[in-house]
Design a protein around this motif. Structure first.
Motif, PDB file in Angstrom:
ATOM      1  N   UNK A   1      -4.139 -11.390   3.409  1.00  0.00           N
ATOM      2  CA  UNK A   1      -4.969 -11.902   2.324  1.00  0.00           C
ATOM      3  C   UNK A   1      -6.405 -11.386   2.373  1.00  0.00           C
ATOM      4  N   UNK A   2      -6.717 -10.548   3.355  1.00  0.00           N
ATOM      5  CA  UNK A   2      -8.082 -10.040   3.475  1.00  0.00           C
ATOM      6  C   UNK A   2      -8.447  -9.149   2.282  1.00  0.00           C
ATOM      7  N   UNK A   3      -9.681  -9.256   1.839  1.00  0.00           N
ATOM      8  CA  UNK A   3     -10.197  -8.372   0.802  1.00  0.00           C
ATOM      9  C   UNK A   3     -10.483  -7.016   1.435  1.00  0.00           C
ATOM     10  N   UNK A   4      -9.807  -5.939   0.994  1.00  0.00           N
ATOM     11  CA  UNK A   4     -10.031  -4.650   1.630  1.00  0.00           C
ATOM     12  C   UNK A   4     -11.478  -4.175   1.557  1.00  0.00           C
ATOM     13  N   UNK A   5     -12.197  -4.617   0.533  1.00  0.00           N
ATOM     14  CA  UNK A   5     -13.581  -4.156   0.397  1.00  0.00           C
ATOM     15  C   UNK A   5     -14.501  -4.775   1.436  1.00  0.00           C
ATOM     16  N   UNK A   6     -14.043  -5.823   2.141  1.00  0.00           N
ATOM     17  CA  UNK A   6     -14.832  -6.339   3.270  1.00  0.00           C
ATOM     18  C   UNK A   6     -14.997  -5.277   4.350  1.00  0.00           C
ATOM     19  N   UNK A   7     -14.055  -4.347   4.403  1.00  0.00           N
ATOM     20  CA  UNK A   7     -14.116  -3.300   5.422  1.00  0.00           C
ATOM     21  C   UNK A   7     -15.294  -2.361   5.206  1.00  0.00           C
ATOM     22  N   UNK A   8     -15.825  -2.327   3.980  1.00  0.00           N
ATOM     23  CA  UNK A   8     -16.992  -1.471   3.732  1.00  0.00           C
ATOM     24  C   UNK A   8     -18.225  -1.977   4.473  1.00  0.00           C
ATOM     25  N   UNK A   9     -18.180  -3.235   4.910  1.00  0.00           N
ATOM     26  CA  UNK A   9     -19.251  -3.793   5.748  1.00  0.00           C
ATOM     27  C   UNK A   9     -18.820  -3.871   7.209  1.00  0.00           C
ATOM     28  N   UNK A  10     -17.566  -4.234   7.461  1.00  0.00           N
ATOM     29  CA  UNK A  10     -17.097  -4.370   8.840  1.00  0.00           C
ATOM     30  C   UNK A  10     -17.297  -3.080   9.647  1.00  0.00           C
ATOM     31  N   UNK A  11     -17.004  -1.938   9.040  1.00  0.00           N
ATOM     32  CA  UNK A  11     -17.045  -0.701   9.825  1.00  0.00           C
ATOM     33  C   UNK A  11     -18.446  -0.375  10.332  1.00  0.00           C
TER      34      UNK A  11
ATOM     35  N   UNK B   1      -6.660   0.293   1.693  1.00  0.00           N
ATOM     36  CA  UNK B   1      -6.590   1.492   0.880  1.00  0.00           C
ATOM     37  C   UNK B   1      -7.756   1.610  -0.106  1.00  0.00           C
ATOM     38  N   UNK B   2      -8.105   0.516  -0.754  1.00  0.00           N
ATOM     39  CA  UNK B   2      -9.166   0.564  -1.769  1.00  0.00           C
ATOM     40  C   UNK B   2     -10.517   0.936  -1.181  1.00  0.00           C
ATOM     41  N   UNK B   3     -10.716   0.675   0.102  1.00  0.00           N
ATOM     42  CA  UNK B   3     -12.017   0.917   0.723  1.00  0.00           C
ATOM     43  C   UNK B   3     -12.139   2.307   1.337  1.00  0.00           C
ATOM     44  N   UNK B   4     -11.027   2.992   1.546  1.00  0.00           N
ATOM     45  CA  UNK B   4     -11.063   4.248   2.296  1.00  0.00           C
ATOM     46  C   UNK B   4     -11.971   5.303   1.663  1.00  0.00           C
ATOM     47  N   UNK B   5     -11.875   5.587   0.359  1.00  0.00           N
ATOM     48  CA  UNK B   5     -12.755   6.629  -0.202  1.00  0.00           C
ATOM     49  C   UNK B   5     -14.242   6.319  -0.023  1.00  0.00           C
ATOM     50  N   UNK B   6     -14.640   5.064  -0.248  1.00  0.00           N
ATOM     51  CA  UNK B   6     -16.051   4.705  -0.118  1.00  0.00           C
ATOM     52  C   UNK B   6     -16.529   4.838   1.322  1.00  0.00           C
ATOM     53  N   UNK B   7     -15.741   4.308   2.260  1.00  0.00           N
ATOM     54  CA  UNK B   7     -16.149   4.374   3.663  1.00  0.00           C
ATOM     55  C   UNK B   7     -16.188   5.822   4.148  1.00  0.00           C
ATOM     56  N   UNK B   8     -15.246   6.620   3.703  1.00  0.00           N
ATOM     57  CA  UNK B   8     -15.242   8.028   4.111  1.00  0.00           C
ATOM     58  C   UNK B   8     -16.487   8.743   3.596  1.00  0.00           C
TER      59      UNK B   8
ATOM     60  N   UNK C   1      -0.530  -4.430   7.872  1.00  0.00           N
ATOM     61  CA  UNK C   1      -0.566  -5.713   7.181  1.00  0.00           C
ATOM     62  C   UNK C   1      -1.933  -5.960   6.536  1.00  0.00           C
ATOM     63  N   UNK C   2      -3.007  -5.416   7.136  1.00  0.00           N
ATOM     64  CA  UNK C   2      -4.349  -5.657   6.603  1.00  0.00           C
ATOM     65  C   UNK C   2      -4.690  -4.606   5.541  1.00  0.00           C
ATOM     66  N   UNK C   3      -4.941  -5.023   4.300  1.00  0.00           N
ATOM     67  CA  UNK C   3      -5.233  -4.062   3.243  1.00  0.00           C
ATOM     68  C   UNK C   3      -6.506  -3.274   3.512  1.00  0.00           C
TER      69      UNK C   3
ATOM     70  N   UNK D   1       0.800  -1.223   0.000  1.00  0.00           N
ATOM     71  CA  UNK D   1       0.000   0.000   0.000  1.00  0.00           C
ATOM     72  C   UNK D   1       0.836   1.278   0.000  1.00  0.00           C
ATOM     73  N   UNK D   2       1.965   1.304   0.709  1.00  0.00           N
ATOM     74  CA  UNK D   2       2.762   2.529   0.713  1.00  0.00           C
ATOM     75  C   UNK D   2       3.372   2.796  -0.669  1.00  0.00           C
ATOM     76  N   UNK D   3       3.986   1.796  -1.331  1.00  0.00           N
ATOM     77  CA  UNK D   3       4.430   2.051  -2.704  1.00  0.00           C
ATOM     78  C   UNK D   3       3.280   2.452  -3.638  1.00  0.00           C
ATOM     79  N   UNK D   4       2.094   1.876  -3.439  1.00  0.00           N
ATOM     80  CA  UNK D   4       0.942   2.252  -4.280  1.00  0.00           C
ATOM     81  C   UNK D   4       0.609   3.731  -4.102  1.00  0.00           C
ATOM     82  N   UNK D   5       0.667   4.211  -2.853  1.00  0.00           N
ATOM     83  CA  UNK D   5       0.385   5.621  -2.610  1.00  0.00           C
ATOM     84  C   UNK D   5       1.473   6.517  -3.202  1.00  0.00           C
ATOM     85  N   UNK D   6       2.721   6.100  -3.089  1.00  0.00           N
ATOM     86  CA  UNK D   6       3.806   6.904  -3.649  1.00  0.00           C
ATOM     87  C   UNK D   6       3.755   6.917  -5.172  1.00  0.00           C
TER      88      UNK D   6
END
Length: 230
Positions: free
Chosen positions: A155-165, A187-194, A183-185, A4-9
């Motif tokens: 290995x967690x799907x980051x988009x699962x966080x859109x329901x977990x939160x 980044x992909x879910x942050x804009x939607x959850x925000x 370690x837990x991805x 995720x950090x290299x992806x952001x950079x």
């Protein structure tokens, strides 16, 4: 962190002139339990020494809970010690820990009360909450996903966080930490959850990236990583 950090950079490179290279040294850990975390932290000096051979400009210590499991405020001791390792090797580099980055970012943005999601077992998640609270930020609610295996965390799907939160109490909070673990991805879910939650949403990786950019003297701006890096 290694994804995720290299992806952001890389995303930042699309809008700013600076270019980045990424180097890593690995501390060993398989199960996210206190004994392995302590052994992992002891290995951090070796990693800092190896990376300083490359004369890097900034280092990031990737495991938030390894730091927080060592007791309140330990990120300051760790960062100072690891910096000294780089200094003695002739290539001094500031050290950003994900633990320090998270609490410093929260306090810097004026967050007094937060909710957070973590992959750890409940006792370790409670340890993280207590560490954050010792820095003056109340953890109103947290969700422990209770995943003991470190590879399974990654290995967690980051988009699962859109329901977990949605299982958290978000009333009267100042920020939501969508992943209190690099370690837990997430980044992909942050804009939607925000957009849905209506509060600033960040992760340990986002906070670490922000602190690393600040240490480099660069604008902490990354597209697609939430309002903190907008």
């Amino acid at each position: 962190m290694e994804r995720e950090i290299p992806a952001m950079l890389r995303a930042r490179e699309a809008i700013r002139p600076e270019r980045f290279s990424f180097h890593s040294a690995r501390m060993r850990m398989k199960k996210v339990v206190k004994e392995e975390l302590a052994a992992m932290d002891r290995d951090s000096d070796r990693c800092a020494l190896e990376l300083s051979d490359a004369a890097v400009d900034v280092m990031g210590y990737a495991c938030l809970v390894a730091i927080m499991a060592m007791g309140p405020g330990y990120h300051r001791e760790s960062q100072q010690r690891l910096y000294k390792v780089t200094e003695e090797n002739g290539h001094p580099a500031p050290v950003v820990s994900s633990a320090g980055a998270l609490v410093e970012t929260l306090t810097g943005m004026g967050a007094k009360r937060i909710a957070m999601v973590a992959p750890y077992m409940k006792p370790l998640t409670q340890t993280v909450a207590e560490y954050v609270e010792a820095e003056g930020v109340e953890v109103k609610d947290y969700l422990a996903l209770e995943i003991p295996d470190n590879l399974e965390v990654a290995a967690q799907d980051p988009m699962n966080l859109t329901e977990h939160y949605k299982r958290l109490d978000l009333k009267n909070i100042d920020a939501l930490v969508l992943s209190a673990c690099v370690q837990m991805p997430s980044l992909a879910a942050i804009p939607q959850v925000e957009a849905e939650a209506g509060v600033p949403v960040l992760s340990a990786s986002v906070a670490t990236t922000r602190q690393m950019l600040l240490e480099l003297g660069l604008d902490p701006v990354v597209p697609g990583a939430g309002s903190l890096l907008a």
